[in-house]
Write an enzyme that holds these catalytic residues in place. Sequence first.
Site, PDB file in Angstrom:
ATOM      1  NE  ARG A  65       9.138  87.144  77.127  1.00  0.00           N
ATOM      2  CZ  ARG A  65      10.138  86.909  77.968  1.00  0.00           C
ATOM      3  NH1 ARG A  65      10.051  85.894  78.826  1.00  0.00           N
ATOM      4  NH2 ARG A  65      11.214  87.665  77.979  1.00  0.00           N
ATOM      5  CG  HIS A  66       9.469  88.041  72.360  1.00  0.00           C
ATOM      6  ND1 HIS A  66      10.693  87.602  72.814  1.00  0.00           N
ATOM      7  CD2 HIS A  66       9.127  89.079  73.178  1.00  0.00           C
ATOM      8  CE1 HIS A  66      11.082  88.327  73.831  1.00  0.00           C
ATOM      9  NE2 HIS A  66      10.152  89.240  74.083  1.00  0.00           N
ATOM     10  NE  ARG A  69      11.776  91.851  72.720  1.00  0.00           N
ATOM     11  CZ  ARG A  69      11.987  93.157  72.716  1.00  0.00           C
ATOM     12  NH1 ARG A  69      12.674  93.712  71.725  1.00  0.00           N
ATOM     13  NH2 ARG A  69      11.507  93.925  73.689  1.00  0.00           N
ATOM     14  CD  GLU A 102       8.002  94.247  77.696  1.00  0.00           C
ATOM     15  OE1 GLU A 102       6.859  94.651  78.052  1.00  0.00           O
ATOM     16  OE2 GLU A 102       8.473  93.156  78.022  1.00  0.00           O
ATOM     17  CG  HIS A 136       7.161  92.473  73.882  1.00  0.00           C
ATOM     18  ND1 HIS A 136       8.363  92.241  73.262  1.00  0.00           N
ATOM     19  CD2 HIS A 136       6.377  93.101  72.964  1.00  0.00           C
ATOM     20  CE1 HIS A 136       8.311  92.708  72.022  1.00  0.00           C
ATOM     21  NE2 HIS A 136       7.124  93.231  71.820  1.00  0.00           N
TER      22      HIS A 136
END
Length: 215
Positions: free
Chosen positions: A7-8, A57, A81, A147
Amino acid sequence: MKLYMIRHGESEGNKLGKIQGSMDFPLSDKGILQADAVAEFCQTLRADYLYSSDLTRAYDTATAISATTGLPVQKWERLREVELGPMQGKTREEIAELFPQTKGKALIGSDIEGTETNQQIAERCESLLHQLKTAHQKEDTVLLVSHGGFISSLLTYMIVGHNLASAQRPFVIGNTSVTLIEWDKETDRYLLHYTNRTAHLDSVRADLHVKHGLL
């Protein structure tokens, strides 16, 4: 094939408590530190390929990973996302006021007009996994920067397939957490090694505590 799903780092949207969906937000200062920390961890994985959501992101997190691993970042829109339509950019409190039917429930798969449906999410997961299986050898190691909502949906899809509407998403996916899935080609099974690994963030927490005068 090993799939490391990352995940970012914390985004400005996360920092403000906003539900982001496919809206674009940059990393926060903390998120940049987190991205650097997970990049150092990824250097130990000896990965072969690096894919990223095209949202800032995630892409900036992947760029930090690229700097330590030497792997070029390949943008892949399927890693975006989950689209949350009219709920995007709002806090959970604001969403509960505007859409009271979502109170206490998951926002993904809410069936609110303009959001990505469970069927659409399942089809995206199916397409993504099919392309990975087609493009890569069984011994390849692949990094996927994405995400929280989509990673949890992808993990759930690996278990229940297209029955996402009737399934709970029990996975906690923290910022820059790492989840390792292995695809066994012979049996076409997904083997879950671990989820939400965040040990690399210990140095970030210590650094932030120092800056706040807590150590």
